[in-house]
Design a protein around this motif. Sequence first.
Motif, mmCIF file in Angstrom:
data_model
loop_
_atom_site.group_PDB
_atom_site.id
_atom_site.type_symbol
_atom_site.label_atom_id
_atom_site.label_comp_id
_atom_site.label_asym_id
_atom_site.label_seq_id
_atom_site.Cartn_x
_atom_site.Cartn_y
_atom_site.Cartn_z
ATOM 1 N N GLY A 192 0.817 -1.201 0.000
ATOM 2 C CA GLY A 192 0.000 0.000 0.000
ATOM 3 C C GLY A 192 0.854 1.254 0.000
ATOM 4 O O GLY A 192 2.087 1.206 0.013
ATOM 5 N N GLU A 193 0.174 2.415 0.000
ATOM 6 C CA GLU A 193 0.899 3.680 -0.062
ATOM 7 C C GLU A 193 1.758 3.895 1.184
ATOM 8 O O GLU A 193 2.915 4.320 1.080
ATOM 9 C CB GLU A 193 -0.100 4.829 -0.223
ATOM 10 N N TRP A 194 1.201 3.603 2.368
ATOM 11 C CA TRP A 194 1.965 3.783 3.599
ATOM 12 C C TRP A 194 3.121 2.792 3.686
ATOM 13 O O TRP A 194 4.230 3.154 4.101
ATOM 14 C CB TRP A 194 1.045 3.645 4.796
ATOM 15 N N GLN A 195 2.887 1.556 3.298
ATOM 16 C CA GLN A 195 3.957 0.554 3.327
ATOM 17 C C GLN A 195 5.068 0.911 2.344
ATOM 18 O O GLN A 195 6.258 0.725 2.644
ATOM 19 C CB GLN A 195 3.388 -0.826 3.007
ATOM 20 N N THR A 196 4.695 1.434 1.188
ATOM 21 C CA THR A 196 5.702 1.845 0.209
ATOM 22 C C THR A 196 6.560 2.975 0.757
ATOM 23 O O THR A 196 7.788 2.973 0.609
ATOM 24 C CB THR A 196 5.029 2.286 -1.094
ATOM 25 N N PHE A 197 5.901 3.929 1.402
ATOM 26 C CA PHE A 197 6.661 5.055 1.959
ATOM 27 C C PHE A 197 7.560 4.598 3.101
ATOM 28 O O PHE A 197 8.733 4.986 3.168
ATOM 29 C CB PHE A 197 5.692 6.133 2.450
ATOM 30 N N LYS A 198 7.040 3.764 3.984
ATOM 31 C CA LYS A 198 7.794 3.360 5.168
ATOM 32 C C LYS A 198 8.947 2.430 4.823
ATOM 33 O O LYS A 198 10.050 2.569 5.385
ATOM 34 C CB LYS A 198 6.857 2.674 6.171
ATOM 35 N N ASN A 199 8.734 1.497 3.936
ATOM 36 C CA ASN A 199 9.735 0.464 3.671
ATOM 37 C C ASN A 199 10.610 0.732 2.450
ATOM 38 O O ASN A 199 11.690 0.130 2.336
ATOM 39 C CB ASN A 199 9.038 -0.894 3.474
ATOM 40 N N VAL A 200 10.176 1.616 1.562
ATOM 41 C CA VAL A 200 10.915 1.837 0.320
ATOM 42 C C VAL A 200 11.423 3.270 0.211
ATOM 43 O O VAL A 200 12.628 3.507 0.034
ATOM 44 C CB VAL A 200 10.042 1.491 -0.905
ATOM 45 N N ILE A 201 10.513 4.232 0.319
ATOM 46 C CA ILE A 201 10.879 5.626 0.049
ATOM 47 C C ILE A 201 11.677 6.235 1.192
ATOM 48 O O ILE A 201 12.744 6.821 0.984
ATOM 49 C CB ILE A 201 9.612 6.457 -0.239
ATOM 50 N N PHE A 202 11.166 6.098 2.419
ATOM 51 C CA PHE A 202 11.828 6.767 3.544
ATOM 52 C C PHE A 202 13.264 6.288 3.756
ATOM 53 O O PHE A 202 14.141 7.107 4.059
ATOM 54 C CB PHE A 202 11.000 6.575 4.821
ATOM 55 N N PRO A 203 13.574 4.992 3.624
ATOM 56 C CA PRO A 203 14.989 4.591 3.759
ATOM 57 C C PRO A 203 15.905 5.228 2.722
ATOM 58 O O PRO A 203 17.086 5.453 3.000
ATOM 59 C CB PRO A 203 14.935 3.065 3.590
ATOM 60 N N THR A 204 15.387 5.520 1.530
ATOM 61 C CA THR A 204 16.225 6.159 0.512
ATOM 62 C C THR A 204 16.464 7.634 0.808
ATOM 63 O O THR A 204 17.319 8.259 0.161
ATOM 64 C CB THR A 204 15.576 6.022 -0.874
ATOM 65 N N LEU A 205 15.713 8.188 1.757
ATOM 66 C CA LEU A 205 15.872 9.601 2.124
ATOM 67 C C LEU A 205 16.892 9.800 3.238
ATOM 68 O O LEU A 205 16.929 10.867 3.858
ATOM 69 C CB LEU A 205 14.519 10.187 2.569
ATOM 70 N N ARG A 206 17.713 8.802 3.492
ATOM 71 C CA ARG A 206 18.687 8.917 4.580
ATOM 72 C C ARG A 206 19.637 10.101 4.405
ATOM 73 O O ARG A 206 19.874 10.845 5.364
ATOM 74 C CB ARG A 206 19.481 7.616 4.699
ATOM 75 N N PRO A 207 20.204 10.335 3.210
ATOM 76 C CA PRO A 207 21.055 11.538 3.064
ATOM 77 C C PRO A 207 20.294 12.832 3.329
ATOM 78 O O PRO A 207 20.819 13.755 3.948
ATOM 79 C CB PRO A 207 21.538 11.454 1.613
ATOM 80 N N THR A 208 19.042 12.886 2.874
ATOM 81 C CA THR A 208 18.232 14.080 3.131
ATOM 82 C C THR A 208 17.955 14.248 4.610
ATOM 83 O O THR A 208 17.980 15.372 5.134
ATOM 84 C CB THR A 208 16.915 13.996 2.344
ATOM 85 N N ASN A 209 17.694 13.144 5.311
ATOM 86 C CA ASN A 209 17.452 13.218 6.747
ATOM 87 C C ASN A 209 18.678 13.746 7.494
ATOM 88 O O ASN A 209 18.554 14.500 8.469
ATOM 89 C CB ASN A 209 17.067 11.841 7.287
#
Length: 325
Positions: A230-247
Motif C-alpha cells: 500500500g501507499e503507507w507501506q511503500t513510503f515506510k519500507n521503500v521511500i523513507f529509507p532512501t531519504l537517509r542523506p536528506t534526513n
Amino acid sequence: MTTDITKETPEAAAVPPSGAAPAKKVPQGHRRLLTRRDRLTLGVMAGLPTILHIALVWVTAFASIALAFTTWDGIGFDSIKWVGFENFKELFTNNPQFWPAVEHNVVWFVVLILIPTPLGLFLAVQLDKKIRFSRVYQTAFFLPVVLSMAVIGFVWQLIYNPDTGLINSLIGANEPGKYIDWIGDPDLNLWAILIAASWRHTGYMMILYLAGLKGVDPALREASALDGAGEWQTFKNVIFPTLRPTNTIVLVVTIIEALRAFDLVFVFNKGAEGTELLSILVTNNIIGESSRIGYGSAIAVVLLLISLAVIIPYLIATFRKERRA
C-alpha cells in the motif's frame, strides 16, 4: 603538338612526392586566451570577496576566540587585560541566564525537529504526487522562507497583539480582564515565538524533502506496487529509507537553525522574560550597555564549540562518502 594538362585535386596536391622531405608546419602563433585587462578583472572579482570573507569571518572568529580570555570594554586596545579562563568560570557558575539560555536552545531544537520537520515531510510527499496547482502550493508554503526573520517577527507581533491581534480577537481574549499577553507572559512567550519559527521552518523542510523525493528511483515505487504494498507501506519500507542523506541534511540544518536563532526573538522582546538564548546573551554583552566584550566572546566561543560538535562529524561523513564513491 598535343599538350596533356593534368588537373590535380587539393588532396593530391597536399601529398608530398615520394622521397621528398615532409613540409614543415608553419607556426600559427600563440593565441592568448586572457588579456591583461581580463586577468585584472578576474583578480578583482575573486580577490575582493576573498578578502572580505577572510576579514569579516575568519579574522573576527579568531579575534573572538582570543578576546574570550581577556577583559575589554571596547575603548582602546590598551585596556585589554588577559584573565585566562575566568570568563568561562563565571559563565558556568555565576551567570543565572546561561543555563536557561542553553535550555531554551535545546527546546528550540526539539520543537523544530518534532513539529515542522514531519509537517514539511508530509507536505513534500503530497506535492510529490503531481497534484493540480502543485507549483502554487509550493510557492505558498515556501514564501515564509523567503521573508527575513525580522519581517516574520513583525507579522507575528500583529497576530499576537493583545488588543487587536488575530488570535485574541478569534478567542475573545481582547477585552479588559481577559487579555492574553502572548509576548509578555514568561510562560507563553517562548512557545508563541516557536510557533512563528515553526511556520517558517516547515517550508524549509518541505523544499529539502521534496528535492530528496525527486531523486527516488521510480522503479522502486513500481516494484513495490507490483508486490501489493500500500501507499503507507511503500513510503515506510521503500521511500523513507532512501531519504537517509536528506534526513542527515535536515538534522544538521535544524541544529544550526536552533543555535543561530536570534532575529525572531530580538524583534519580539529582545530575549527578555523567559526567551533567553545564547545568541541573545552574546549580543547583550558585546554591544549592550555593559560592553563586556571579553565575556560576550566567551559565550560566542561556547556557541562555536557546540556548532562544531555537530558540523565536523557531518563533514567527516560526507568526505568519507565521496571517497568511497
